[in-house]
Design an enzyme around this catalytic site. Sequence first.
Site, PDB file in Angstrom:
ATOM      1  N   LYS A  54       0.839  -1.204   0.000  1.00 46.78           N
ATOM      2  CA  LYS A  54       0.000   0.000   0.000  1.00 46.78           C
ATOM      3  C   LYS A  54       0.872   1.251   0.000  1.00 46.78           C
ATOM      4  CE  LYS A  54      -3.707  -2.572   2.151  1.00 46.78           C
ATOM      5  NZ  LYS A  54      -4.341  -3.078   3.377  1.00 46.78           N
ATOM      6  N   GLN A  98      -4.072  -1.468   9.756  1.00 48.27           N
ATOM      7  CA  GLN A  98      -4.144  -2.837   9.228  1.00 48.27           C
ATOM      8  C   GLN A  98      -4.732  -3.789  10.277  1.00 48.27           C
ATOM      9  OE1 GLN A  98      -3.277  -3.666   5.985  1.00 48.27           O
ATOM     10  NE2 GLN A  98      -4.107  -5.676   6.458  1.00 48.27           N
ATOM     11  N   ASP A 121     -10.532   2.889   4.539  1.00 48.80           N
ATOM     12  CA  ASP A 121     -11.021   1.505   4.447  1.00 48.80           C
ATOM     13  C   ASP A 121     -12.528   1.460   4.684  1.00 48.80           C
ATOM     14  OD1 ASP A 121      -9.526  -0.616   3.641  1.00 48.80           O
ATOM     15  OD2 ASP A 121      -8.736  -1.128   5.623  1.00 48.80           O
TER      16      ASP A 121
END
Length: 294
Positions: A54, A98, A121
């Site tokens: 990412k 994450q 996200d």
Amino acid sequence: MSAKIIDGKAFASGLRARVQAQGERLRREHGIVPGLATVLVGADPASEVYVRNKNKTAETIGFHSVSHHLPASASEAEVLSLVRALNADKSVHGILVQMPLPAQVREAAVLDTLDPAKDVDALTPTNAGLLLSGRAHLVSCTPAGVMMLLKEYVGDIAGMDALVIGRSLLFGKPAAQLLLAANATVTMAHSRTRDLPDVARRADILVAAIGKPGFVKGDWVKPGAAVIDVGINRVTAADGKTAIVGDVDYDAAAKLAGAITPVPGGVGAMTIVCLMRNTLLAAAAQAGLPPPNI
Ligand code: NAP
């Protein structure tokens, strides 16, 4: 019948170029460089790879990219304090924490602290609720990628029967909402669903996000259906070699499907680029600008 291959890799490459071009435009016209911050807690090897990719993609397309790596022993207070600092950092427009997190750090506490405007996200209750209300600004990356592939390869899905197997917050639930918003008739299946093969055989769009290699069998597929395989499973063959496979028995399903995503090279290829797109959208919104046209 032989299925059309849904080439996520090729589509993602075009999308990435468009995101990069709009990022450059934002910098040129408004002096804003979209910024992504990643937070990794602990040393899970798969998570390390995801986060590295990412940040690398962000750098490659000219975004500002920062990565924070905390030890597996980090306390919840330490993680929350980092998230608050990133919320306040004007050079950071998107924050990705994450998952999964170590047991002592509650996912809910992190999501309740994360600024929804920077939640690239789209996991915070605010963004999940906006999606449910039909007012989503930031949409979870993998479901957003799936919808783009369906639009490109299937076209108008209004009235089609869509089945989503898997009900995670990250994929299944937002995917079902997006399919519903596109006027499909949506069924959600999970581990307690009865007669799943029969339910699957009715689906014009069959989406599998389970995490079990080859779980969806070829004879579950309605002839001509679009099969979207979200699964990413690492398997070791008898010869000791590892491979990434999906949740669908690809070879058997491809014989009946009208269109199908390969693994790798299908849905997975879209996720990181959609994350960059969300970072760009977040940067524009935080500057009070209209969403870039991508
Ligand atoms: P998850 O949180 O691991 O949940 C799995 C889902 O599958 C659950 O809803 C579970 O049902 C359901 N399930 C498990 N066994 C089942 C069975 N026998 N029959 C029907 N449903 C069953 O899911 P996830 O995080 O969405 O991940 C799913 C897969 O997608 C994984 O392989 C993951 O690596 C992959 N993934 C890929 C991307 C990408 O970038 N391409 C992104 C996200 C996820 P219950 O709720 O009843 O337990």
